[in-house]
Design a protein around this motif. Structure first.
Motif, short mmCIF file in Angstrom:
data_model
loop_
_atom_site.label_atom_id
_atom_site.label_comp_id
_atom_site.label_asym_id
_atom_site.label_seq_id
_atom_site.Cartn_x
_atom_site.Cartn_y
_atom_site.Cartn_z
N GLY A 50 0.78 -1.23 0.00
CA GLY A 50 0.00 0.00 0.00
C GLY A 50 0.81 1.28 0.00
N VAL A 51 2.14 1.19 -0.14
CA VAL A 51 3.00 2.38 -0.13
C VAL A 51 4.16 2.21 -1.09
N VAL A 63 4.49 7.83 -1.22
CA VAL A 63 3.08 7.88 -1.59
C VAL A 63 2.38 6.71 -0.93
N VAL A 64 1.13 6.95 -0.52
CA VAL A 64 0.33 5.91 0.10
C VAL A 64 -0.65 5.42 -0.97
N LEU A 65 -0.16 4.53 -1.81
CA LEU A 65 -0.93 3.92 -2.90
C LEU A 65 -0.40 2.51 -3.12
N ASP A 66 -1.26 1.62 -3.53
CA ASP A 66 -0.86 0.25 -3.83
C ASP A 66 -0.47 0.14 -5.30
N ARG A 67 0.72 -0.34 -5.57
CA ARG A 67 1.25 -0.49 -6.93
C ARG A 67 1.06 0.79 -7.77
N PRO A 68 1.71 1.88 -7.36
CA PRO A 68 1.52 3.16 -8.03
C PRO A 68 2.15 3.21 -9.42
N ARG A 77 -7.59 5.82 -7.72
CA ARG A 77 -7.03 6.84 -6.82
C ARG A 77 -5.83 7.52 -7.47
N THR A 78 -5.75 8.84 -7.29
CA THR A 78 -4.63 9.62 -7.79
C THR A 78 -4.11 10.53 -6.69
N VAL A 79 -2.81 10.61 -6.58
CA VAL A 79 -2.13 11.53 -5.67
C VAL A 79 -1.21 12.38 -6.53
#
Length: 172
Positions: A40-41, A77-82, A62-64
């Motif tokens: 997730g990161v 970044v707190v995203l899974d597989r960005p 989701r987008t950051v």
């Protein structure tokens, strides 16, 4: 007559509040890559000699947006597989003396430090967690109101070992 608020007020701050460049490939061959990946990161890294600006990072729906990533710097970044999208590349001098805001855990909160000549716009922060061996184990997002992008040192409530403030040049 200049329209820059800092010039009009005589503060001499050269950090622009808006950049009009458009995204495209880095002329120096640099890129923003995923340097580390955890559940997730992730940690992104700017491998080029130019500053990466307004970096869109997506995962599913989701987008950051990471506001600015100077050459050689990293951001969490707190995203899974960005997946990193199209980046706007700028010569570091185009940022007018901008330096990344840093954050560190201190007793009672998080200490934010900015050496910038004016307040930047908070877009929140990514807080990454690691196990004792240094592997990423997860993370949390802090909302903009919980992150200081003001000049100087400020301690705000919060916790975390590895904090990446998202401080944007302007309100765009």
């Amino acid at each position: 007559m200049p329209l820059d608020q800092n010039q009009l007020l005589g503060t001499g701050c050269a950090i622009p509040s808006r950049i009009t460049a458009v995204p495209g490939p880095a002329p120096d061959g640099g890129t923003v890559r995923v340097a580390e990946l955890g559940p997730g990161v992730a940690v992104l890294e700017n491998t080029g000699t130019l500053a990466a600006y307004r970096i869109p990072v997506t995962s599913g729906t989701r987008t950051v947006e990471v506001p600015v990533l100077p050459p050689g710097q990293r951001a969490g970044v707190v995203l899974d597989r960005p997946v990193v999208g199209a980046v706007t590349w700028l010569a570091p001098e185009a940022l007018g003396g901008f330096t990344p805001v840093t954050a560190s855990a201190v007793p009672g909160g998080i200490r934010y430090h900015s050496a910038n000549c004016r307040a930047l716009t908070s877009r929140g922060a990514a807080v990454l967690h690691r196990d004792p061996t240094g592997h990423l184990t997860g993370g949390d997002r802090l909302p903009p109101a919980s992150v200081s992008c003001a000049p100087g040192d400020h301690v705000l409530p919060g916790a975390g070992a590895e904090i990446y403030p998202y401080c944007a040049l302007g309100a765009e």
